[in-house]
Design a protein around this motif. Structure first.
Motif, PDB file in Angstrom:
ATOM      1  N   ASP B  42       0.820  -0.964   0.043  1.00 23.07           N
ATOM      2  CA  ASP B  42      -0.167  -0.062  -0.041  1.00 23.07           C
ATOM      3  C   ASP B  42       0.717   1.153  -0.189  1.00 23.07           C
ATOM      4  O   ASP B  42       0.675   2.113  -0.690  1.00 23.07           O
ATOM      5  CB  ASP B  42      -0.729  -0.025   1.128  1.00 23.07           C
ATOM      6  N   THR B  64      -9.465  -2.051  -0.549  1.00 26.27           N
ATOM      7  CA  THR B  64      -8.078  -2.648   0.170  1.00 26.27           C
ATOM      8  C   THR B  64      -8.284  -2.352   1.663  1.00 26.27           C
ATOM      9  O   THR B  64      -8.267  -1.088   1.978  1.00 26.27           O
ATOM     10  CB  THR B  64      -6.756  -2.302  -0.473  1.00 26.27           C
ATOM     11  N   VAL B  65      -7.955  -3.107   2.272  1.00 27.41           N
ATOM     12  CA  VAL B  65      -7.728  -2.855   3.992  1.00 27.41           C
ATOM     13  C   VAL B  65      -6.175  -3.285   4.212  1.00 27.41           C
ATOM     14  O   VAL B  65      -5.865  -4.361   3.579  1.00 27.41           O
ATOM     15  CB  VAL B  65      -8.671  -3.821   4.590  1.00 27.41           C
ATOM     16  N   VAL B  66      -5.543  -2.379   5.010  1.00 19.84           N
ATOM     17  CA  VAL B  66      -4.293  -2.672   5.173  1.00 19.84           C
ATOM     18  C   VAL B  66      -3.639  -3.080   6.552  1.00 19.84           C
ATOM     19  O   VAL B  66      -4.100  -2.168   7.549  1.00 19.84           O
ATOM     20  CB  VAL B  66      -3.205  -1.429   4.716  1.00 19.84           C
ATOM     21  N   ARG B  67      -3.008  -4.144   6.655  1.00 19.13           N
ATOM     22  CA  ARG B  67      -2.461  -4.617   8.064  1.00 19.13           C
ATOM     23  C   ARG B  67      -1.329  -5.367   7.884  1.00 19.13           C
ATOM     24  O   ARG B  67      -0.810  -5.485   6.653  1.00 19.13           O
ATOM     25  CB  ARG B  67      -3.415  -5.616   8.608  1.00 19.13           C
ATOM     26  N   LEU B  75      -7.473 -12.373   9.381  1.00 22.54           N
ATOM     27  CA  LEU B  75      -8.661 -12.021   9.036  1.00 22.54           C
ATOM     28  C   LEU B  75      -9.082 -12.760   7.707  1.00 22.54           C
ATOM     29  O   LEU B  75     -10.580 -12.959   7.615  1.00 22.54           O
ATOM     30  CB  LEU B  75      -8.699 -10.340   8.599  1.00 22.54           C
TER      31      LEU B  75
END
Lengths: 236, 276, 240
Positions: B42, B64-67, B75
């Motif tokens: 990202d 988009t989910v950012v981790r 998840l």
């Protein structure tokens, strides 16, 4: 020092640019936090008034809990809502994780105890003054509640403000349950966190200044409404 | 009085109704795709244009989910994503073997980097390999900032410490610090403290607050950082947008996606290399 | 003003009230018939305010009972009380009255007319729109009486209504109380002011240290009190 100066320049540029991305972030911040505060008031006003006016077993514990929950850490609320809304959680089928709705739920949980606890205090104080008169009138519970909430409206406006301040400024909960998705769940605070993580400190600070400016505007508006209404009617 | 009460409580309710969000994700499963990916991807700035191009071509919107990789896989395991793009090969294989994902599709690689202060007191520049470079930092107990967050980058860093025969996270003398936060927070801290840290090209090329930091060691077989995309198993999680996920996998590993990755530049340097 | 059947007389039977282990009222019994103005007289701390609140139902007696000729909500809605410090809602003067009428389920269409009539009676028409809380002490007490008037009570309890007022405001309040009496509202007033008691009372309930020492015709009480406390009080020697 340099980054401080450039942050103000960046903030000014953001404000006058009407950049659609930036405006959508501000818009979502407002939508999420205002909705959460509205819901929190819907629950918190009657709840606070009820705890103030009724006597039931465990009332002391209820007050203690309300006051404690005023200081709920946003990340904890975020985590709990996350676990509930995750596909593996009890409400997973709703598919609400990483949506604005999830952010509203989390902020509502965060703000409701603040609204309820402050309302309880305000209504309890007003009850000391109004109680005998209302009971002398043989006013029913609905009338009593409505009278107290109506007459405490100026104090309650500051409660709404406190709740809004808490909601708009928190990042822990919205980040976890919203996921900071661009154009979907990105709000001002999570955008600030993101820009900080990219090392774009002046952009981050610029956004922060815009956030402050926003909070200032809302506060000023409420204060103006309050003082003018207060002066006109001296009802406060 | 009842009327007033109703009005009193209705006002916020109406406001809430007015502001209530339209249901975002569930309805149009085939037109939106929820992608879990890592900070490194990202932060590079690749995803915006890449997924924009995919959207233009297929009409599928990717959110988009950012981790960190660890969190993303967790998840994904609970079915909160449709597809994940991560970088920790062993964990990915376990993920697929466990039935959580359908298959692992390599997409691209970036390079892990050791960055540190320009004056390089540990003389990392002249190290023979990555493990040697870390050994020099440990020997002199020079400040080193680790992510400590079970991300892909963190896993790779720990792997290298292992190769060097060291486990500095057990050292309590204070030179080795774990932020427990993302790459950005870790780089910010290293920059402020002029400390060494372990990062990768995706995050580094786009990181603006470098201060005294510069690349001191890169290259070598152990510093390749492979990314793979894994669709979540629809047999385990029937709600996932499997069709759209397959489209994304095909596109990313196909000629258009691959040449897009190859052509992507940040300040003239390519942070990622395509796999074919 | 009373409906088809009256809630009066009020019967108090062996009332007692304790707080924190102290007996503040003990064994008080009396009957309050319609028509006559009853004054609760006694020094500070005699239990006058307490007795009013027990009669009005704001407090529950520790033992004994208060009985109306008609029980329940119908009796509660036909009583009113005016306090030493008038309770002024954060509304306009007229809003204070329409609020009371709304609480008594008076139809919305009738509230304003009745409120304005009550304000006119109390000489407050010119401040009708003003916030109640900026009115003078005397105006506030008159507003409290107008508010009670609008609800058309059969019995009006007054707890030292003029204790914080100057002589002119006191006269205005007493005139209004006369108005209630003329309209057949039963007056029950607590006061420690002998002059006021002489002006208003038909009957006297003389309280001292939580006990009812004399319940008699006012003229008889002032002529010849039956207890030494009564004599001392009239002579101005009994302070508490």
């Amino acid at each position: 020092m340099d980054s401080f100066v450039s942050a103000f320049a960046e903030a000014g540029a953001l404000l006058v640019s009407f950049d659609p991305d930036f405006l959508s972030i501000v818009g979502l911040s407002l939508r999420v936090s205002l909705t959460a505060v509205a819901l929190a008031c819907l629950i918190g006003f009657p709840l606070g008034a009820l705890v103030a006016l009724t006597r039931f077993p465990g009332r002391g514990v209820a007050i203690l809990l309300l006051n404690t929950f005023m200081g709920l850490p946003p990340v904890v609320v975020g985590l709990i809502v996350f676990l509930v809304l995750s596909r593996a959680g009890p409400l997973g089928v709703l598919g609400l994780l990483f949506t604005p709705t999830a952010m509203i739920i989390a902020q509502t949980i965060l703000v409701t105890p603040i609204v309820a606890a402050l309302t309880r205090q305000i209504v309890a104080d007003l009850w000391v003054e109004y109680g005998e008169h209302l009971r002398s009138l043989d006013a029913g519970p609905v009338t009593t509640l409505a009278t107290l909430i109506t007459d405490a409206r100026y104090s309650l406006a500051t409660v709404v403000l406190a709740g809004f301040g808490r909601a708009i400024a928190e990042v822990g909960a919205v980040m976890i349950v919203g996921g900071n998705i661009d154009h979907v769940t990105r709000v001002m605070t999570s955008a600030i966190a993101l820009e900080t993580s990219k090392g774009n400190l002046s952009t981050a600070l610029g956004l922060g200044i815009v956030l402050l400016f926003l909070a200032l505007t809302v506060n000023a508006a409420v204060q103006i409404i309050n003082t003018s209404a207060g002066k006109r009617a001296a009802l406060a | 009085m009842v009327a007033r009460l109703t009005r009193l409580f209705l006002a916020p309710a109406m406001l809430a109704a007015l502001l209530a969000p339209s249901p975002a994700l569930p309805a149009d499963n085939d037109r939106t795709l929820l992608l879990g990916t890592t900070t490194s991807v990202d932060n590079s700035g690749l995803l915006g244009p890449l997924l924009g191009a995919f959207h233009d071509e297929t009409g599928i919107e990717v959110r988009t989910v950012v981790r960190g990789t660890g969190a993303i896989l967790q998840l994904g395991r609970s079915g909160d994503f449709d597809v994940v793009l991560v970088h920790h090969p062993e964990a990915e294989e376990a993920f697929v073997a466990g039935g959580d994902g359908t298959a692992r599709h390599p997409v691209m690689t970036s390079r892990f980097l050791i960055v540190g202060p320009r004056d390089d007191p540990a003389d990392v520049r002249s190290a023979a390999d990555a493990a040697d470079a870390l050994g020099r930092i440990a020997n002199g107990k020079f400040d080193f900032i680790s992510r400590g967050d079970e991300s892909g980058t963190n896993a790779a860093e720990r792997g290298l410490w292992g190769r060097a025969g060291l486990s500095p996270w057990t050292d309590r003398t204070g030179w080795y610090r774990e932020t427990g936060a993302g790459m950005g927070a870790t780089l910010n801290m290293a920059s402020v403290l002029s400390a060494y840290t372990f990062t990768e090209s995706g995050s580094w090329t786009n990181f603006a607050n470098r201060g005294e930091l510069t690349i001191l060691f890169e290259g070598g077989s152990h510093l390749a950082n492979p990314y793979a995309i894994i669709p979540i198993n629809p047999e385990r999680h029937p709600h996932v947008a499997a069709q759209a996920a397959k489209s994304l996998v095909d596109w990313l590993t196909g000629p258009v996606g691959q040449s897009f990755i190859a052509a992507f530049r940040v300040d003239g340097t390519p942070p990622f290399a395509p796999v074919r | 003003m009373s409906g088809p059947a009256s809630i009066l007389p009020l019967r108090a039977h062996r009332l007692a009230f304790e707080a924190g282990g102290t007996r503040l009222l003990d064994d008080v019994s009396f009957i309050l018939p319609a028509g006559r103005r009853t004054v609760l007289l006694g020094p500070n701390g005699a239990g006058k305010s307490l007795l009013l609140r027990l009669c009005h139902g704001l407090l529950k007696p520790s033992s004994g009972e208060v009985r109306w000729a008609i029980e329940g909500r119908r009796s509660a809605r036909r009583q009113a009380m005016v306090f030493q410090q008038p309770v002024m809602l954060r509304r306009s003067a007229v809003g204070n009255i329409t609020h009371a009428l709304a609480a008594h389920d008076v139809p919305r269409a009738d509230r304003l007319t009745r409120a304005n009539a009550a304000l006119a009676l109390a000489g407050l028409s010119h401040v009708a729109r003003r916030p109640a809380r900026v009115l003078s002490g005397g105006e506030q007490q008159r507003l409290a009486l107008a508010r009670a008037w609008a609800t058309e009570p059969e019995i009006l309890f007054l707890d030292e209504p003029t204790a914080s007022l100057d002589p002119a405001a006191t006269r205005a309040v007493e005139t209004l109380i006369e108005g209630f009496h003329a309209a057949d509202t039963k007056i029950v007033m607590a006061t420690h002011d002998l002059g006021q008691a002489r002006r208003i009372a038909d009957d006297i309930l003389f309280l001292h240290k939580g006990r009812l020492l004399e319940a008699t015709d006012a003229a008889a009480f002032f002529e010849k009190p039956q207890t030494k406390e009564g004599r001392a009080f009239i002579a101005g020697e009994l302070l508490w």
